[in-house]
Design an enzyme around this catalytic site. Structure first.
Site, PDB file in Angstrom:
ATOM      1  N   HIS A 210       0.845  -1.196   0.000  1.00  0.00           N
ATOM      2  CA  HIS A 210       0.000   0.000   0.000  1.00  0.00           C
ATOM      3  C   HIS A 210       0.877   1.241   0.000  1.00  0.00           C
ATOM      4  CE1 HIS A 210      -2.661   3.134   1.940  1.00  0.00           C
ATOM      5  NE2 HIS A 210      -3.313   2.797   0.846  1.00  0.00           N
ATOM      6  N   HIS A 211       0.601   2.135  -0.951  1.00  0.00           N
ATOM      7  CA  HIS A 211       1.300   3.416  -1.045  1.00  0.00           C
ATOM      8  C   HIS A 211       0.273   4.532  -0.946  1.00  0.00           C
ATOM      9  CE1 HIS A 211       4.860   1.621  -3.562  1.00  0.00           C
ATOM     10  NE2 HIS A 211       4.974   1.360  -2.276  1.00  0.00           N
ATOM     11  N   GLU A 212       0.139   5.135   0.213  1.00  0.00           N
ATOM     12  CA  GLU A 212      -0.650   6.368   0.305  1.00  0.00           C
ATOM     13  C   GLU A 212       0.301   7.530   0.044  1.00  0.00           C
ATOM     14  OE1 GLU A 212      -2.914   9.064  -0.018  1.00  0.00           O
ATOM     15  OE2 GLU A 212      -4.014   7.257   0.553  1.00  0.00           O
ATOM     16  N   HIS A 280      -6.363   4.358  -6.201  1.00  0.00           N
ATOM     17  CA  HIS A 280      -7.546   4.973  -5.605  1.00  0.00           C
ATOM     18  C   HIS A 280      -7.414   6.490  -5.641  1.00  0.00           C
ATOM     19  CE1 HIS A 280      -9.695   1.537  -3.375  1.00  0.00           C
ATOM     20  NE2 HIS A 280      -8.893   1.010  -4.283  1.00  0.00           N
ATOM     21  N   GLU A 281      -8.569   7.151  -5.697  1.00  0.00           N
ATOM     22  CA  GLU A 281      -8.646   8.613  -5.824  1.00  0.00           C
ATOM     23  C   GLU A 281      -8.054   9.135  -7.132  1.00  0.00           C
ATOM     24  OE1 GLU A 281      -9.018   7.285  -1.910  1.00  0.00           O
ATOM     25  OE2 GLU A 281      -6.996   7.627  -2.663  1.00  0.00           O
ATOM     26  N   GLU A 299     -10.347   2.790  -8.065  1.00  0.00           N
ATOM     27  CA  GLU A 299     -11.518   3.158  -7.259  1.00  0.00           C
ATOM     28  C   GLU A 299     -12.289   4.200  -8.064  1.00  0.00           C
ATOM     29  OE1 GLU A 299     -12.381   4.754  -2.748  1.00  0.00           O
ATOM     30  OE2 GLU A 299     -10.864   5.722  -3.981  1.00  0.00           O
ATOM     31  N   GLU A 305     -16.139   1.984   1.155  1.00  0.00           N
ATOM     32  CA  GLU A 305     -15.680   2.772   2.298  1.00  0.00           C
ATOM     33  C   GLU A 305     -16.682   3.848   2.682  1.00  0.00           C
ATOM     34  OE1 GLU A 305     -12.771   6.229   0.601  1.00  0.00           O
ATOM     35  OE2 GLU A 305     -11.929   4.218   0.676  1.00  0.00           O
TER      36      GLU A 305
END
Length: 510
Positions: A210-212, A280-281, A299, A305
């Site tokens: 996971h890379h935020e 995502h986003e 996403e 969510e």
């Protein structure tokens, strides 16, 4: 108005407006001229207000219009995909569908935390002495908890386990006190990355990275090669990336030309390392997964969510296949069995579906990347229903759209790739209904074991969401199926080619 936009005229004509092959260009929205009732293209500007920069020779995205008097034709159209260039990679053997679980819903629902400590001011990326900080006791990405998910994934045949909150930086990830937050290689002290990857490998499972980025795209690009090589070195082959926040460089927008170039750059760079990307986003897709199939999911719309925030409306997932999914698969993260979020105290949101509808989403919401998003203990209470999530395929040879009305209901049948097995999913909005359809898509002369997971007689998404019933029998292409759907309910049906042993012990469908 964001595209894909699905409309219906008063005389029953379905019209879908979108774009295809969005490359090196600004995302198109539609601006409504209220006076003349005309849509005009509205391109997302950059920080200076310019719509984009082009250098000849160049090619703009396609503008797509799909029209039919049958809503099922909209879903079956491959126009968006086919307006993209063919696959850019010679070797795609490393790109595989993924069924996964993850340490995610704990944080989204408010049970646990991404961050290791709540002491924001004592944390400095890469320099924190965590022996001098106080753990908050709610950090989900810890060794014991991740092992629990790995054990569950291994026991039930899942491919990967996503772990969010594994790396330093979450204490101030959205505060934007600086233009960088994450380095994508430094784990928290209670997350033994090498041990956990070895543990997963021994169990026949992989961890999903996971890379935020906290929308600091410049920082992410500086670290991409290091981050992807770190993944390769530690056995990761897929990453979920996130872009929550205001874009850095300052003033850029999520859907502007600069960021669209960034999203594609990250996907193409990932291919150099044989890594699949689930962004995502990011900008809503326009069929680019045909050209770059390691873009395995997105996403880019309200996913599960939001059920833990304000909640999605019951009709939401009956509309998404006509809108968001026109451009490509969606990582919707279905499979919530404890729809009331009973582990939380006080007033909170809830998932506005029945349990059976959650099963159906694995068929109606196409994606080669599917998550079983709930906690392991919630599946353990309903292992008979969980069996459908274990059985359902990820990749398909064929799809038949049996019933469809945007915003009301959808029933889809899909043939599992390389087999004669079929899976059917049906969902409805806030109105109960009965779905009746023929199995004439099955191979004539063959017998199949049909297992129907449908809403119970007293099922209701508000009053009794976990009421369901399971029916099994031998069927053929001549069989007709009837399933009752509760308010915001659904059904899931598996059709597995019958063996001689099946035909001896399982009765004919009635």
């Amino acid at each position: 108005v964001q595209t894909s936009l699905q409309m219906k005229t008063a005389d029953g004509l379905y019209i879908n407006l979108h774009e295809a092959a969005l490359v090196d260009y600004s995302c198109m929205h539609l601006n409504l001229d209220d006076k003349n009732l005309i849509f005009e293209s509205w391109l997302t500007p950059d920080a200076k207000g310019d719509k984009g920069y082009m250098q000849a020779p160049c090619r703009s995205p396609w503008r797509t219009v799909i029209v039919s008097d049958d809503a099922r034709d909209i879903l079956a159209s491959k126009l968006t995909l086919n307006l993209n260039e063919p696959c850019a990679y010679e070797d795609v053997s490393w790109i595989k569908p993924v069924k996964y679980i993850g340490v995610w819903w704990e944080m989204i629902s408010g049970k646990s935390s991404w961050a290791y400590t709540d002491d924001v001011y004592s944390v400095k990326l890469g320099e924190t002495d965590y022996s001098k900080t106080k753990p908050n006791g709610r950090h989900a990405a810890n060794n014991d908890n991740v092992k629990r998910y790995i054990d569950f994934a291994s026991l039930h045949g899942f491919d990967q386990v996503l772990v969010e909150g594994w790396n330093e930086g979450w204490e101030d990830w959205f505060g934007h006190s600086k233009d960088y937050v994450f380095d994508f290689v430094t784990p928290y002290p209670d997350f033994d990355l090498k041990m956990l990857n070895a543990y997963a490998k021994a169990k026949g499972v992989k961890l999903m990275m996971h890379h935020e980025t906290s929308a600091s795209a410049r920082n992410y690009e500086r670290h991409l090669d290091t981050a992807y090589q770190f993944m390769v070195d530690n056995g990761y082959d897929a990453v979920k990336s996130g872009y929550v926040g205001n874009i850095i460089p300052r003033g850029e927008h999520h859907y502007g030309q600069w960021m669209n170039d960034h999203y594609l750059y990250a996907v193409k760079k990932a291919a150099d390392y044989k890594i699949c990307v689930n962004a995502h986003e990011a900008v809503r897709p326009t069929g680019l997964c045909r050209t770059y199939p390691n873009l395995i999911g997105n996403e880019s719309a309200r996913g599960t969510e939001y059920e833990a925030f304000a909640g999605n409306k019951p009709f939401h997932t009956t509309l998404l296949p006509f809108t968001r999914l026109i451009g490509g698969p969606m990582d919707y993260t279905p499979g919530i069995f404890d729809t009331k979020l009973s582990f939380l105290q006080g007033d909170h949101s809830f998932v506005r579906t029945t349990l059976a509808k959650q099963l159906a989403l694995y068929v109606t919401m196409y994606s080669p990347l599917q998550m079983a998003a709930d906690f392991p203990e919630n599946y353990e209470r309903h292992l008979d229903a969980f069996q459908f999530i274990k059985d359902v395929a990820l990749d398909w040879d064929d799809s038949k759209y049996l019933e469809a009305e945007p915003g009301d209901y959808i029933t889809v049948a899909r043939k599992a790739k390389g087999t004669d097995n079929w899976f059917v999913g049906g969902i409805t909005d806030e109105n109960p209904r009965t779905s009746t359809f023929a199995l004439d898509f099955l191979e004539p002369g063959k017998q199949y074991v049909a297992t129907l997971y449908e809403d119970g007689k007293d099922a209701d998404f508000e009053k009794n969401p976990t009421s369901y019933q399971i029916k099994k029998g031998i069927v053929t292409a001549k069989t007709r199926i009837s399933a009752k759907l509760a308010r915001s309910g659904g059904f899931a049906l598996s059709l597995i080619e019958a063996t001689p042993a099946d035909r001896k012990i399982i009765k004919k469908w009635k």
